[in-house]
Design a protein around this motif. Structure first.
Motif, PDB file in Angstrom:
ATOM      1  N   ALA A  77       0.836  -1.210   0.000  1.00 13.05           N
ATOM      2  CA  ALA A  77       0.000   0.000   0.000  1.00 13.05           C
ATOM      3  C   ALA A  77       0.867   1.254   0.000  1.00 13.05           C
ATOM      4  O   ALA A  77       0.544   2.248  -0.657  1.00 13.05           O
ATOM      5  CB  ALA A  77      -0.932  -0.006   1.212  1.00 13.05           C
ATOM      6  N   PHE A  78       1.978   1.212   0.727  1.00 13.84           N
ATOM      7  CA  PHE A  78       2.923   2.334   0.700  1.00 13.84           C
ATOM      8  C   PHE A  78       3.771   2.306  -0.570  1.00 13.84           C
ATOM      9  O   PHE A  78       3.992   3.343  -1.206  1.00 13.84           O
ATOM     10  CB  PHE A  78       3.842   2.291   1.919  1.00 13.84           C
ATOM     11  N   ALA A  79       4.251   1.117  -0.946  1.00 12.91           N
ATOM     12  CA  ALA A  79       5.160   1.014  -2.086  1.00 12.91           C
ATOM     13  C   ALA A  79       4.498   1.455  -3.391  1.00 12.91           C
ATOM     14  O   ALA A  79       5.184   1.901  -4.316  1.00 12.91           O
ATOM     15  CB  ALA A  79       5.671  -0.428  -2.213  1.00 12.91           C
ATOM     16  N   ASP A  80       3.171   1.337  -3.476  1.00 15.71           N
ATOM     17  CA  ASP A  80       2.459   1.702  -4.706  1.00 15.71           C
ATOM     18  C   ASP A  80       2.125   3.190  -4.798  1.00 15.71           C
ATOM     19  O   ASP A  80       1.552   3.629  -5.802  1.00 15.71           O
ATOM     20  CB  ASP A  80       1.166   0.884  -4.816  1.00 15.71           C
ATOM     21  N   LEU A  81       2.456   3.971  -3.775  1.00 18.96           N
ATOM     22  CA  LEU A  81       2.244   5.417  -3.882  1.00 18.96           C
ATOM     23  C   LEU A  81       3.148   5.979  -4.972  1.00 18.96           C
ATOM     24  O   LEU A  81       4.333   5.631  -5.048  1.00 18.96           O
ATOM     25  CB  LEU A  81       2.563   6.106  -2.548  1.00 18.96           C
ATOM     26  N   PRO A  82       2.626   6.865  -5.817  1.00 20.70           N
ATOM     27  CA  PRO A  82       3.471   7.423  -6.880  1.00 20.70           C
ATOM     28  C   PRO A  82       4.469   8.443  -6.329  1.00 20.70           C
ATOM     29  O   PRO A  82       4.134   9.253  -5.469  1.00 20.70           O
ATOM     30  CB  PRO A  82       2.458   8.106  -7.811  1.00 20.70           C
ATOM     31  N   HIS A  83       5.705   8.391  -6.827  1.00 21.47           N
ATOM     32  CA  HIS A  83       6.742   9.344  -6.424  1.00 21.47           C
ATOM     33  C   HIS A  83       7.514   9.794  -7.660  1.00 21.47           C
ATOM     34  O   HIS A  83       7.696   9.038  -8.614  1.00 21.47           O
ATOM     35  CB  HIS A  83       7.692   8.717  -5.403  1.00 21.47           C
ATOM     36  N   TYR A  84       7.996  11.034  -7.586  1.00 18.76           N
ATOM     37  CA  TYR A  84       8.675  11.631  -8.732  1.00 18.76           C
ATOM     38  C   TYR A  84       9.928  12.361  -8.261  1.00 18.76           C
ATOM     39  O   TYR A  84       9.991  12.836  -7.118  1.00 18.76           O
ATOM     40  CB  TYR A  84       7.743  12.633  -9.439  1.00 18.76           C
ATOM     41  N   PRO A  85      10.932  12.480  -9.143  1.00 17.55           N
ATOM     42  CA  PRO A  85      12.111  13.277  -8.785  1.00 17.55           C
ATOM     43  C   PRO A  85      11.738  14.757  -8.681  1.00 17.55           C
ATOM     44  O   PRO A  85      10.776  15.214  -9.304  1.00 17.55           O
ATOM     45  CB  PRO A  85      13.079  13.040  -9.941  1.00 17.55           C
ATOM     46  N   PHE A  86      12.507  15.503  -7.896  1.00 16.64           N
ATOM     47  CA  PHE A  86      12.302  16.946  -7.841  1.00 16.64           C
ATOM     48  C   PHE A  86      12.623  17.553  -9.202  1.00 16.64           C
ATOM     49  O   PHE A  86      13.594  17.138  -9.855  1.00 16.64           O
ATOM     50  CB  PHE A  86      13.209  17.577  -6.781  1.00 16.64           C
TER      51      PHE A  86
END
Length: 427
Positions: A392-401
Protein backbone atom coordinates in the motif's frame (compact mmCIF):
# COMPACT_ATOMS: atom_id res chain seq x y z
CA UNK A 1 38.67 6.47 12.92
CA UNK A 2 36.43 9.55 13.25
CA UNK A 3 34.13 9.65 16.27
CA UNK A 4 30.94 11.59 15.63
CA UNK A 5 29.32 12.83 18.88
CA UNK A 6 25.77 14.06 19.35
CA UNK A 7 25.25 17.69 18.34
CA UNK A 8 24.82 20.05 21.26
CA UNK A 9 21.12 20.05 22.14
CA UNK A 10 18.86 19.89 25.16
CA UNK A 11 18.19 16.25 24.35
CA UNK A 12 21.86 15.27 24.29
CA UNK A 13 22.44 17.17 27.53
CA UNK A 14 19.56 15.38 29.30
CA UNK A 15 19.90 11.92 27.73
CA UNK A 16 19.60 8.81 29.86
CA UNK A 17 22.85 6.87 30.40
CA UNK A 18 23.68 4.52 27.53
CA UNK A 19 26.45 1.93 27.18
CA UNK A 20 29.33 2.52 24.77
CA UNK A 21 28.77 0.61 21.56
CA UNK A 22 31.77 -0.51 19.49
CA UNK A 23 32.46 0.20 15.84
CA UNK A 24 32.28 -2.79 13.52
CA UNK A 25 35.78 -4.16 12.96
CA UNK A 26 35.02 -7.69 11.77
CA UNK A 27 33.14 -9.58 9.12
CA UNK A 28 29.78 -10.77 10.48
CA UNK A 29 26.78 -12.67 9.17
CA UNK A 30 23.17 -12.00 10.08
CA UNK A 31 19.62 -12.45 8.84
CA UNK A 32 18.92 -8.73 8.50
CA UNK A 33 21.34 -5.81 8.37
CA UNK A 34 19.63 -2.52 9.28
CA UNK A 35 21.38 0.66 8.15
CA UNK A 36 20.56 3.45 10.60
CA UNK A 37 19.79 3.44 14.34
CA UNK A 38 17.01 6.01 14.25
CA UNK A 39 13.34 5.26 14.78
CA UNK A 40 12.82 3.46 11.45
CA UNK A 41 15.82 1.20 11.96
CA UNK A 42 15.19 0.55 15.65
CA UNK A 43 11.49 -0.12 15.11
CA UNK A 44 12.29 -2.54 12.26
CA UNK A 45 14.92 -4.30 14.38
CA UNK A 46 12.57 -4.70 17.34
CA UNK A 47 9.73 -6.19 15.32
CA UNK A 48 12.13 -8.54 13.52
CA UNK A 49 13.80 -9.69 16.73
CA UNK A 50 10.41 -10.32 18.32
CA UNK A 51 9.70 -12.61 15.35
CA UNK A 52 12.89 -14.64 15.60
CA UNK A 53 15.23 -12.90 13.13
CA UNK A 54 18.91 -12.31 13.82
CA UNK A 55 19.50 -8.57 13.40
CA UNK A 56 22.59 -6.36 13.12
CA UNK A 57 22.24 -2.56 13.12
CA UNK A 58 24.87 -0.23 11.65
CA UNK A 59 24.86 3.39 12.80
CA UNK A 60 27.18 5.99 11.25
CA UNK A 61 27.33 8.06 14.45
CA UNK A 62 25.34 7.31 17.63
CA UNK A 63 21.87 5.90 18.30
CA UNK A 64 19.30 8.60 17.52
CA UNK A 65 21.94 10.95 16.06
CA UNK A 66 19.68 12.20 13.24
CA UNK A 67 16.09 13.40 13.26
CA UNK A 68 15.06 10.76 15.81
CA UNK A 69 17.13 12.45 18.51
CA UNK A 70 16.64 16.10 17.54
CA UNK A 71 12.96 16.57 16.64
CA UNK A 72 10.23 18.46 18.46
CA UNK A 73 9.23 15.35 20.37
CA UNK A 74 5.59 15.45 19.29
CA UNK A 75 3.42 12.37 18.66
CA UNK A 76 1.30 13.54 15.72
CA UNK A 77 -1.02 11.16 13.88
CA UNK A 78 -1.50 10.56 10.14
CA UNK A 79 0.97 11.61 7.44
CA UNK A 80 2.39 14.89 6.16
CA UNK A 81 -0.29 14.67 3.46
CA UNK A 82 -3.58 13.58 4.99
CA UNK A 83 -5.77 10.64 3.97
CA UNK A 84 -8.13 12.68 1.77
CA UNK A 85 -5.18 13.79 -0.40
CA UNK A 86 -4.02 10.17 -0.65
CA UNK A 87 -7.55 9.08 -1.58
CA UNK A 88 -7.71 11.56 -4.47
CA UNK A 89 -4.34 10.32 -5.71
CA UNK A 90 -4.67 6.53 -5.46
CA UNK A 91 -8.37 5.76 -5.00
CA UNK A 92 -10.48 4.50 -2.10
CA UNK A 93 -9.12 0.93 -1.73
CA UNK A 94 -5.45 1.84 -1.24
CA UNK A 95 -6.45 4.92 0.80
CA UNK A 96 -8.51 2.70 3.11
CA UNK A 97 -5.45 0.58 3.90
CA UNK A 98 -3.27 3.63 4.50
CA UNK A 99 -6.02 5.34 6.50
CA UNK A 100 -6.35 2.31 8.75
CA UNK A 101 -2.61 2.61 9.53
CA UNK A 102 -2.56 6.39 10.04
CA UNK A 103 -3.04 6.20 13.81
CA UNK A 104 -1.02 3.07 14.52
CA UNK A 105 2.40 4.65 15.05
CA UNK A 106 1.40 6.39 18.26
CA UNK A 107 0.00 3.14 19.63
CA UNK A 108 3.27 1.37 18.81
CA UNK A 109 5.25 4.02 20.70
CA UNK A 110 3.07 3.61 23.79
CA UNK A 111 3.31 -0.19 23.57
CA UNK A 112 7.11 0.02 23.37
CA UNK A 113 7.34 2.44 26.28
CA UNK A 114 5.16 0.17 28.44
CA UNK A 115 6.65 -3.18 27.39
CA UNK A 116 10.30 -2.16 27.71
CA UNK A 117 9.82 0.40 30.52
CA UNK A 118 11.37 3.25 28.53
CA UNK A 119 11.84 6.46 30.51
CA UNK A 120 11.12 9.22 27.98
CA UNK A 121 8.69 11.65 29.70
CA UNK A 122 5.67 10.38 27.72
CA UNK A 123 2.66 12.72 28.04
CA UNK A 124 -0.75 12.41 26.35
CA UNK A 125 -2.51 15.13 24.38
CA UNK A 126 -1.68 17.20 21.30
CA UNK A 127 -3.35 20.40 20.07
CA UNK A 128 -3.67 21.67 16.49
CA UNK A 129 -4.11 25.43 16.84
CA UNK A 130 -6.00 27.50 14.25
CA UNK A 131 -4.95 31.08 13.54
CA UNK A 132 -7.81 31.85 11.14
CA UNK A 133 -11.42 30.87 10.56
CA UNK A 134 -10.31 29.05 7.40
CA UNK A 135 -7.86 26.94 9.39
CA UNK A 136 -10.60 26.20 11.91
CA UNK A 137 -12.80 25.00 9.06
CA UNK A 138 -9.98 22.71 7.94
CA UNK A 139 -9.79 21.21 11.46
CA UNK A 140 -13.52 20.56 11.43
CA UNK A 141 -13.10 18.67 8.13
CA UNK A 142 -10.05 16.86 9.46
CA UNK A 143 -12.01 15.66 12.50
CA UNK A 144 -14.73 14.22 10.27
CA UNK A 145 -12.09 12.61 8.05
CA UNK A 146 -10.20 10.99 10.92
CA UNK A 147 -13.41 9.78 12.54
CA UNK A 148 -14.31 8.09 9.25
CA UNK A 149 -11.20 5.95 9.76
CA UNK A 150 -12.10 5.08 13.34
CA UNK A 151 -10.12 7.76 15.19
CA UNK A 152 -12.37 9.02 17.98
CA UNK A 153 -10.17 10.72 20.60
CA UNK A 154 -10.77 14.19 19.13
CA UNK A 155 -12.34 17.37 20.48
CA UNK A 156 -12.86 20.64 18.65
CA UNK A 157 -11.85 23.65 20.75
CA UNK A 158 -13.59 27.01 20.39
CA UNK A 159 -11.80 30.23 21.30
CA UNK A 160 -12.72 29.92 24.98
CA UNK A 161 -11.63 26.27 25.21
CA UNK A 162 -8.28 26.75 23.49
CA UNK A 163 -7.45 29.51 25.99
CA UNK A 164 -7.86 26.86 28.70
CA UNK A 165 -5.13 24.68 27.20
CA UNK A 166 -2.65 27.23 25.81
CA UNK A 167 -2.04 30.83 26.92
CA UNK A 168 -1.68 32.27 23.42
CA UNK A 169 -3.95 35.10 22.23
CA UNK A 170 -3.29 34.32 18.55
CA UNK A 171 -5.60 31.33 18.19
CA UNK A 172 -9.26 31.35 17.20
CA UNK A 173 -9.76 27.68 18.04
CA UNK A 174 -8.22 24.27 17.59
CA UNK A 175 -8.52 20.51 17.86
CA UNK A 176 -7.33 18.34 20.72
CA UNK A 177 -6.14 14.81 19.91
CA UNK A 178 -5.76 12.81 23.12
CA UNK A 179 -3.97 10.01 21.26
CA UNK A 180 -1.32 12.57 20.35
CA UNK A 181 1.26 13.62 22.88
CA UNK A 182 4.96 14.18 23.40
CA UNK A 183 8.17 12.48 24.47
CA UNK A 184 11.89 13.08 25.00
CA UNK A 185 12.82 11.82 21.53
CA UNK A 186 16.44 10.84 22.14
CA UNK A 187 15.55 8.94 25.30
CA UNK A 188 12.87 7.07 23.34
CA UNK A 189 15.51 6.04 20.78
CA UNK A 190 17.99 5.04 23.49
CA UNK A 191 15.29 2.97 25.21
CA UNK A 192 14.41 1.24 21.97
CA UNK A 193 18.10 0.50 21.33
CA UNK A 194 18.36 -1.09 24.78
CA UNK A 195 15.27 -3.16 23.94
CA UNK A 196 16.92 -4.31 20.69
CA UNK A 197 19.98 -5.44 22.62
CA UNK A 198 17.88 -7.16 25.29
CA UNK A 199 16.49 -9.42 22.54
CA UNK A 200 19.93 -10.30 21.17
CA UNK A 201 20.23 -7.63 18.48
CA UNK A 202 23.65 -6.06 17.94
CA UNK A 203 24.17 -2.33 17.32
CA UNK A 204 27.46 -0.96 16.01
CA UNK A 205 28.00 2.80 16.35
CA UNK A 206 30.54 4.93 14.43
CA UNK A 207 30.05 2.40 11.61
CA UNK A 208 28.80 4.16 8.47
CA UNK A 209 27.71 2.02 5.55
CA UNK A 210 30.01 3.09 2.73
CA UNK A 211 29.00 0.56 0.08
CA UNK A 212 26.31 -2.04 -0.53
CA UNK A 213 27.35 -5.06 -2.54
CA UNK A 214 24.10 -6.21 -4.10
CA UNK A 215 23.22 -9.77 -5.00
CA UNK A 216 21.69 -12.96 -3.64
CA UNK A 217 23.61 -12.53 -0.35
CA UNK A 218 24.09 -8.76 -0.11
CA UNK A 219 27.02 -7.31 1.83
CA UNK A 220 27.17 -3.94 3.60
CA UNK A 221 30.69 -2.54 3.86
CA UNK A 222 31.85 -0.16 6.61
CA UNK A 223 35.32 1.43 6.90
CA UNK A 224 36.65 -1.47 9.00
CA UNK A 225 34.24 -4.37 8.52
CA UNK A 226 31.36 -5.84 6.58
CA UNK A 227 28.00 -7.50 7.20
CA UNK A 228 26.70 -10.30 5.01
CA UNK A 229 22.92 -10.64 5.30
CA UNK A 230 19.88 -12.29 3.79
CA UNK A 231 18.07 -8.93 3.79
CA UNK A 232 19.02 -5.28 4.16
CA UNK A 233 16.81 -2.50 5.49
CA UNK A 234 17.94 1.00 4.49
CA UNK A 235 16.78 3.42 7.19
CA UNK A 236 19.18 6.36 6.91
CA UNK A 237 16.60 8.96 5.83
CA UNK A 238 18.11 12.47 5.64
CA UNK A 239 21.54 11.17 6.69
CA UNK A 240 21.84 8.44 4.06
CA UNK A 241 23.88 10.56 1.63
CA UNK A 242 24.39 8.98 -1.78
CA UNK A 243 24.74 5.40 -0.54
CA UNK A 244 21.72 4.40 -2.64
CA UNK A 245 21.59 6.79 -5.64
CA UNK A 246 18.06 5.71 -6.66
CA UNK A 247 16.74 7.00 -3.33
CA UNK A 248 18.72 10.26 -3.26
CA UNK A 249 17.18 11.46 -6.54
CA UNK A 250 13.61 11.48 -5.19
CA UNK A 251 14.19 13.25 -1.87
CA UNK A 252 15.81 16.31 -0.34
CA UNK A 253 17.27 16.83 3.14
CA UNK A 254 15.83 19.89 4.89
CA UNK A 255 16.77 21.50 8.18
CA UNK A 256 14.46 22.60 10.98
CA UNK A 257 15.44 24.70 13.98
CA UNK A 258 14.64 24.21 17.67
CA UNK A 259 15.34 26.13 20.87
CA UNK A 260 14.93 25.23 24.54
CA UNK A 261 14.48 27.85 27.25
CA UNK A 262 15.95 27.79 30.70
CA UNK A 263 13.71 26.00 33.24
CA UNK A 264 10.58 28.15 33.66
CA UNK A 265 9.48 26.87 37.05
CA UNK A 266 6.17 25.19 37.79
CA UNK A 267 4.03 28.33 37.98
CA UNK A 268 5.10 29.94 34.68
CA UNK A 269 5.15 26.61 32.83
CA UNK A 270 1.65 25.75 34.07
CA UNK A 271 0.36 29.18 33.03
CA UNK A 272 1.53 28.59 29.43
CA UNK A 273 0.28 25.01 28.98
CA UNK A 274 -1.95 24.10 31.94
CA UNK A 275 -2.64 20.51 30.78
CA UNK A 276 0.92 19.95 29.51
CA UNK A 277 -0.26 19.24 25.95
CA UNK A 278 2.00 19.82 22.96
CA UNK A 279 0.90 22.32 20.31
CA UNK A 280 1.43 22.90 16.62
CA UNK A 281 -0.26 25.59 14.57
CA UNK A 282 -1.99 25.04 11.22
CA UNK A 283 0.28 27.13 9.00
CA UNK A 284 2.06 25.49 6.08
CA UNK A 285 5.37 26.60 7.64
CA UNK A 286 4.22 25.72 11.13
CA UNK A 287 5.49 26.43 14.63
CA UNK A 288 5.40 23.74 17.33
CA UNK A 289 6.13 23.69 21.04
CA UNK A 290 5.79 21.79 24.30
CA UNK A 291 7.11 21.60 27.85
CA UNK A 292 9.91 19.26 28.86
CA UNK A 293 10.00 17.11 31.98
CA UNK A 294 12.03 19.82 33.76
CA UNK A 295 9.63 22.62 32.68
CA UNK A 296 11.53 24.19 29.81
CA UNK A 297 9.69 25.31 26.70
CA UNK A 298 10.88 23.57 23.52
CA UNK A 299 9.93 25.71 20.51
CA UNK A 300 10.62 24.85 16.88
CA UNK A 301 9.82 26.03 13.39
CA UNK A 302 11.26 27.21 10.14
CA UNK A 303 12.68 25.14 7.30
CA UNK A 304 16.04 25.49 5.57
CA UNK A 305 15.92 23.71 2.21
CA UNK A 306 19.04 21.77 1.34
CA UNK A 307 19.86 21.22 5.04
CA UNK A 308 22.27 24.11 5.59
CA UNK A 309 22.79 25.08 9.23
CA UNK A 310 21.77 28.71 9.92
CA UNK A 311 24.36 30.91 11.60
CA UNK A 312 22.02 32.06 14.39
CA UNK A 313 19.19 29.68 15.21
CA UNK A 314 17.97 31.69 18.20
CA UNK A 315 17.55 34.77 15.99
CA UNK A 316 15.21 32.76 13.73
CA UNK A 317 13.09 31.01 16.37
CA UNK A 318 13.00 33.35 19.39
CA UNK A 319 10.77 35.94 17.60
CA UNK A 320 8.32 33.16 16.77
CA UNK A 321 8.25 32.08 20.42
CA UNK A 322 7.69 35.66 21.61
CA UNK A 323 4.86 36.17 19.14
CA UNK A 324 3.09 33.22 20.75
CA UNK A 325 4.20 34.00 24.32
CA UNK A 326 5.29 37.64 24.78
CA UNK A 327 5.40 36.92 28.53
CA UNK A 328 8.69 35.07 27.91
CA UNK A 329 10.59 38.18 26.72
CA UNK A 330 13.08 38.00 29.61
CA UNK A 331 13.56 34.23 29.52
CA UNK A 332 17.00 32.91 28.58
CA UNK A 333 17.53 30.39 25.77
CA UNK A 334 19.80 27.59 27.00
CA UNK A 335 19.97 25.45 23.85
CA UNK A 336 19.55 26.00 20.10
CA UNK A 337 20.08 23.31 17.49
CA UNK A 338 19.10 22.15 14.04
CA UNK A 339 18.44 18.76 12.51
CA UNK A 340 17.58 17.37 9.11
CA UNK A 341 14.45 15.64 7.91
CA UNK A 342 13.88 14.21 4.45
CA UNK A 343 11.34 15.85 2.15
CA UNK A 344 9.67 14.17 -0.82
CA UNK A 345 7.92 16.00 -3.63
CA UNK A 346 4.57 14.44 -2.68
CA UNK A 347 5.30 14.86 1.06
CA UNK A 348 4.40 11.18 1.45
CA UNK A 349 6.87 8.50 2.62
CA UNK A 350 8.74 6.44 0.08
CA UNK A 351 8.70 2.70 0.76
CA UNK A 352 9.96 -0.04 -1.50
CA UNK A 353 12.34 -2.82 -2.41
CA UNK A 354 15.48 -2.85 -4.57
CA UNK A 355 15.92 -6.26 -6.11
CA UNK A 356 14.71 -9.13 -3.96
CA UNK A 357 16.32 -8.33 -0.64
CA UNK A 358 16.97 -4.61 -0.04
CA UNK A 359 14.05 -2.83 1.60
CA UNK A 360 13.77 0.85 2.45
CA UNK A 361 11.57 3.52 4.00
CA UNK A 362 12.35 7.21 3.88
CA UNK A 363 10.95 10.70 3.38
CA UNK A 364 8.63 11.29 6.34
CA UNK A 365 8.57 14.98 5.30
CA UNK A 366 8.51 16.33 8.84
CA UNK A 367 5.91 13.87 10.15
CA UNK A 368 8.20 11.10 11.24
CA UNK A 369 7.86 10.32 14.95
CA UNK A 370 4.76 8.18 14.53
CA UNK A 371 5.23 7.09 10.89
CA UNK A 372 8.72 5.65 11.47
CA UNK A 373 7.41 3.34 14.19
CA UNK A 374 4.69 2.11 11.85
CA UNK A 375 7.25 1.75 9.05
CA UNK A 376 9.33 -0.61 11.16
CA UNK A 377 6.34 -2.89 11.62
CA UNK A 378 5.39 -2.75 7.93
CA UNK A 379 8.96 -3.54 6.81
CA UNK A 380 9.17 -6.44 9.26
CA UNK A 381 5.87 -7.80 7.96
CA UNK A 382 7.19 -7.68 4.39
CA UNK A 383 10.30 -9.64 5.31
CA UNK A 384 8.01 -12.27 6.86
CA UNK A 385 6.06 -12.52 3.59
CA UNK A 386 3.06 -10.38 4.61
CA UNK A 387 3.27 -7.62 2.04
CA UNK A 388 -0.24 -6.14 1.76
CA UNK A 389 0.45 -3.14 3.99
CA UNK A 390 3.97 -2.72 2.59
CA UNK A 391 2.54 -2.69 -0.94
CA UNK A 392 0.00 0.00 0.00
CA UNK A 393 2.92 2.33 0.70
CA UNK A 394 5.16 1.01 -2.09
CA UNK A 395 2.46 1.70 -4.71
CA UNK A 396 2.24 5.42 -3.88
CA UNK A 397 3.47 7.42 -6.88
CA UNK A 398 6.74 9.34 -6.42
CA UNK A 399 8.68 11.63 -8.73
CA UNK A 400 12.11 13.28 -8.79
CA UNK A 401 12.30 16.95 -7.84
CA UNK A 402 12.12 19.16 -10.95
CA UNK A 403 15.51 20.33 -12.08
CA UNK A 404 17.34 17.43 -10.44
CA UNK A 405 19.64 17.83 -7.46
CA UNK A 406 20.99 21.15 -8.72
CA UNK A 407 17.65 22.99 -8.80
CA UNK A 408 15.53 21.08 -6.26
CA UNK A 409 16.53 23.40 -3.39
CA UNK A 410 15.61 26.73 -5.06
CA UNK A 411 12.37 25.28 -6.46
CA UNK A 412 11.36 23.97 -3.03
CA UNK A 413 12.30 27.26 -1.39
CA UNK A 414 10.13 29.15 -3.91
CA UNK A 415 7.22 26.87 -3.06
CA UNK A 416 7.76 27.44 0.66
CA UNK A 417 7.89 31.22 0.09
CA UNK A 418 4.54 31.04 -1.71
CA UNK A 419 2.86 29.04 1.03
CA UNK A 420 4.46 31.21 3.72
CA UNK A 421 2.96 34.27 2.02
CA UNK A 422 -0.43 32.54 2.01
CA UNK A 423 -0.07 31.90 5.75
CA UNK A 424 0.70 35.59 6.40
CA UNK A 425 -2.17 36.83 4.25
CA UNK A 426 -4.63 34.30 5.65
CA UNK A 427 -5.46 32.62 2.33
Amino acid sequence: MANTPYPESYYAASANPAPPRPALQDDVETDVCVIGAGYTGLSSALFLLENGFKVTVLEAAKVGFGASGRNGGQIVNSYSRDIDVIERSVGPQQAQLLGNMAFEGGRIIRERVAKYQIQCDLKDGGVFAALTAKQMGHLESQKRLWERFGHSQLELLDQRRIREVVACEEYVGGMLDMSGGHIHPLNLALGEAAAVESLGGVIYEQSPAVRIERGASPVVHTPQGKVRAKFIIVAGNAYLGNLVPELAAKSMPCGTQVIATEPLGDELAHSLLPQDYCVEDCNYLLDYYRLTGDKRLIFGGGVVYGARDPANIEAIIRPKMLKAFPQLKDVKIDYAWTGNFLLTLSRLPQVGRLGDNIYYSQGCSGHGVTYTHLAGKVLAEALRGQAERFDAFADLPHYPFPGGQLLRTPFAAMGAWYYGLRDKLGF
